[in-house]
Every structure is written in C-alpha cells, then in structure tokens.
Scaffold this motif. Sequence first.
Motif, PDB file in Angstrom:
ATOM      1  N   UNK A   1     -13.035 -16.977  47.002  1.00  0.00           N
ATOM      2  CA  UNK A   1     -12.618 -15.955  47.961  1.00  0.00           C
ATOM      3  C   UNK A   1     -12.996 -16.447  49.352  1.00  0.00           C
ATOM      4  N   UNK A   2     -12.099 -16.326  50.296  1.00  0.00           N
ATOM      5  CA  UNK A   2     -12.383 -16.686  51.682  1.00  0.00           C
ATOM      6  C   UNK A   2     -12.953 -15.437  52.349  1.00  0.00           C
ATOM      7  N   UNK A   3     -14.174 -15.562  52.853  1.00  0.00           N
ATOM      8  CA  UNK A   3     -14.918 -14.413  53.367  1.00  0.00           C
ATOM      9  C   UNK A   3     -15.104 -14.548  54.876  1.00  0.00           C
ATOM     10  N   UNK A   4     -15.005 -13.438  55.580  1.00  0.00           N
ATOM     11  CA  UNK A   4     -15.241 -13.410  57.019  1.00  0.00           C
ATOM     12  C   UNK A   4     -16.744 -13.533  57.265  1.00  0.00           C
ATOM     13  N   UNK A   5     -17.208 -14.613  57.911  1.00  0.00           N
ATOM     14  CA  UNK A   5     -18.646 -14.795  58.117  1.00  0.00           C
ATOM     15  C   UNK A   5     -19.301 -13.635  58.878  1.00  0.00           C
ATOM     16  N   UNK A   6     -18.603 -13.088  59.871  1.00  0.00           N
ATOM     17  CA  UNK A   6     -19.169 -11.992  60.652  1.00  0.00           C
ATOM     18  C   UNK A   6     -19.404 -10.755  59.792  1.00  0.00           C
ATOM     19  N   UNK A   7     -18.536 -10.535  58.806  1.00  0.00           N
ATOM     20  CA  UNK A   7     -18.692  -9.374  57.925  1.00  0.00           C
ATOM     21  C   UNK A   7     -19.961  -9.473  57.083  1.00  0.00           C
ATOM     22  N   UNK A   8     -20.464 -10.693  56.910  1.00  0.00           N
ATOM     23  CA  UNK A   8     -21.689 -10.896  56.141  1.00  0.00           C
ATOM     24  C   UNK A   8     -22.878 -11.246  57.032  1.00  0.00           C
ATOM     25  N   UNK A   9     -22.743 -10.959  58.324  1.00  0.00           N
ATOM     26  CA  UNK A   9     -23.870 -11.139  59.223  1.00  0.00           C
ATOM     27  C   UNK A   9     -24.064 -12.531  59.770  1.00  0.00           C
ATOM     28  N   UNK A  10     -23.021 -13.363  59.744  1.00  0.00           N
ATOM     29  CA  UNK A  10     -23.099 -14.716  60.297  1.00  0.00           C
ATOM     30  C   UNK A  10     -21.982 -14.911  61.330  1.00  0.00           C
ATOM     31  N   UNK A  11     -22.094 -14.232  62.477  1.00  0.00           N
ATOM     32  CA  UNK A  11     -20.999 -14.268  63.447  1.00  0.00           C
ATOM     33  C   UNK A  11     -20.920 -15.522  64.307  1.00  0.00           C
ATOM     34  N   UNK A  12     -21.946 -16.375  64.259  1.00  0.00           N
ATOM     35  CA  UNK A  12     -21.967 -17.542  65.144  1.00  0.00           C
ATOM     36  C   UNK A  12     -21.613 -18.804  64.362  1.00  0.00           C
ATOM     37  N   UNK A  13     -20.573 -19.495  64.828  1.00  0.00           N
ATOM     38  CA  UNK A  13     -20.168 -20.775  64.248  1.00  0.00           C
ATOM     39  C   UNK A  13     -20.475 -21.858  65.264  1.00  0.00           C
ATOM     40  N   UNK A  14     -21.125 -22.925  64.788  1.00  0.00           N
ATOM     41  CA  UNK A  14     -21.442 -24.057  65.645  1.00  0.00           C
ATOM     42  C   UNK A  14     -20.919 -25.338  65.019  1.00  0.00           C
ATOM     43  N   UNK A  15     -20.543 -26.260  65.877  1.00  0.00           N
ATOM     44  CA  UNK A  15     -20.182 -27.604  65.455  1.00  0.00           C
ATOM     45  C   UNK A  15     -21.299 -28.503  65.957  1.00  0.00           C
ATOM     46  N   UNK A  16     -21.828 -29.332  65.075  1.00  0.00           N
ATOM     47  CA  UNK A  16     -22.995 -30.127  65.438  1.00  0.00           C
ATOM     48  C   UNK A  16     -22.729 -31.594  65.134  1.00  0.00           C
TER      49      UNK A  16
END
Length: 159
Positions: A60-75
């Motif tokens: 299942x493709x899940x919205x990260x913000x809906x699970x409390x992970x709203x910040x995406x970073x590229x490192x």
Amino acid sequence: MAEPTAHQLDAFDRAILAILQLDNTTPQRVIGERVNLSAPAVQRRIRRMEATGVIQANVAVVDPAALGHPITLFVEIELVSETAPDIDAAKSAFLAAPEVQQCYYVTGEVDFMLVVLVPSMAAYEALTRRLFFADPNIRKFRSFVAMDRVKTGLAVPIS
C-alpha cells in the motif's frame, strides 16, 4: 532464480503489469477481461512474475504526513574510504535505519543518495548524529529539504 529480462515479458504480461501498477487490488477476473485472458491465465502469469522477481512486492502506498512524517529530505553522502567492505557497511547502516525510505549507491561526486522521512527537524538532527556523525567513514553529507511532493511513485514505464 534467474534474473528476469524485458524480452521474457510478452504483451499480455506488460498489459497485466500496467493494470497492477495502477491498482494491485484489481480482481484477476477484471484484469482478464481487460487483456483478453481467462482469470486462471492471469493468475498463472502473475505468479510467474512474482516467482521470477518481476513483481517484487504488493504494498500500500501511504501518505507520510498522514503517519506523522511530513518532512522529506534528500541526502548526499560522501565516504572517506570506498573499499567493498566500507560500501557494504554503509549499505547495511542505511538499510537498518527506518527513516531512510530509499537508498541509492551512485556514481559521481557522492557515494550515496538517500530519501529520508522524518516527523521533525529535531528528529532529522538525531538521525544525523546517529547515522552520519557517529560513522567515521562518512566524510560529509549534504541535505536538501523537499518543499512539496510534486510527484512520487514507483511505477515503471511499460514499453
């Protein structure tokens, strides 16, 4: 298990994959109707593609913000030493970190590119201390914060 190659997939396989990439809950009967095969034939083809690794997972493709992970970073990660054991150790560390959503060993000026999901910048700072600063083989890292998730996905073009 033999590694699958593109030429081993016929037009039916490709049509089935196109449907499954959009919605992998599509009933096999419906897929069969769309591609002109019986449901059992569709099932056999899907099982074969799973067994050969063409289909790697059903998720299942899940919205990260809906699970409390709203910040995406590229490192970007640059290592001090690039021996095979050092590369393997870095891969293992990145694989073990749940915040690392994707990890790519790349060519060019850096050694790895990571996609990281975190609930806050404080959580990212904690991750950098644990994963980057604590590892003497990491020469440097550079972070880019995503301002908007314009397009995400894992669908592979069907040709």
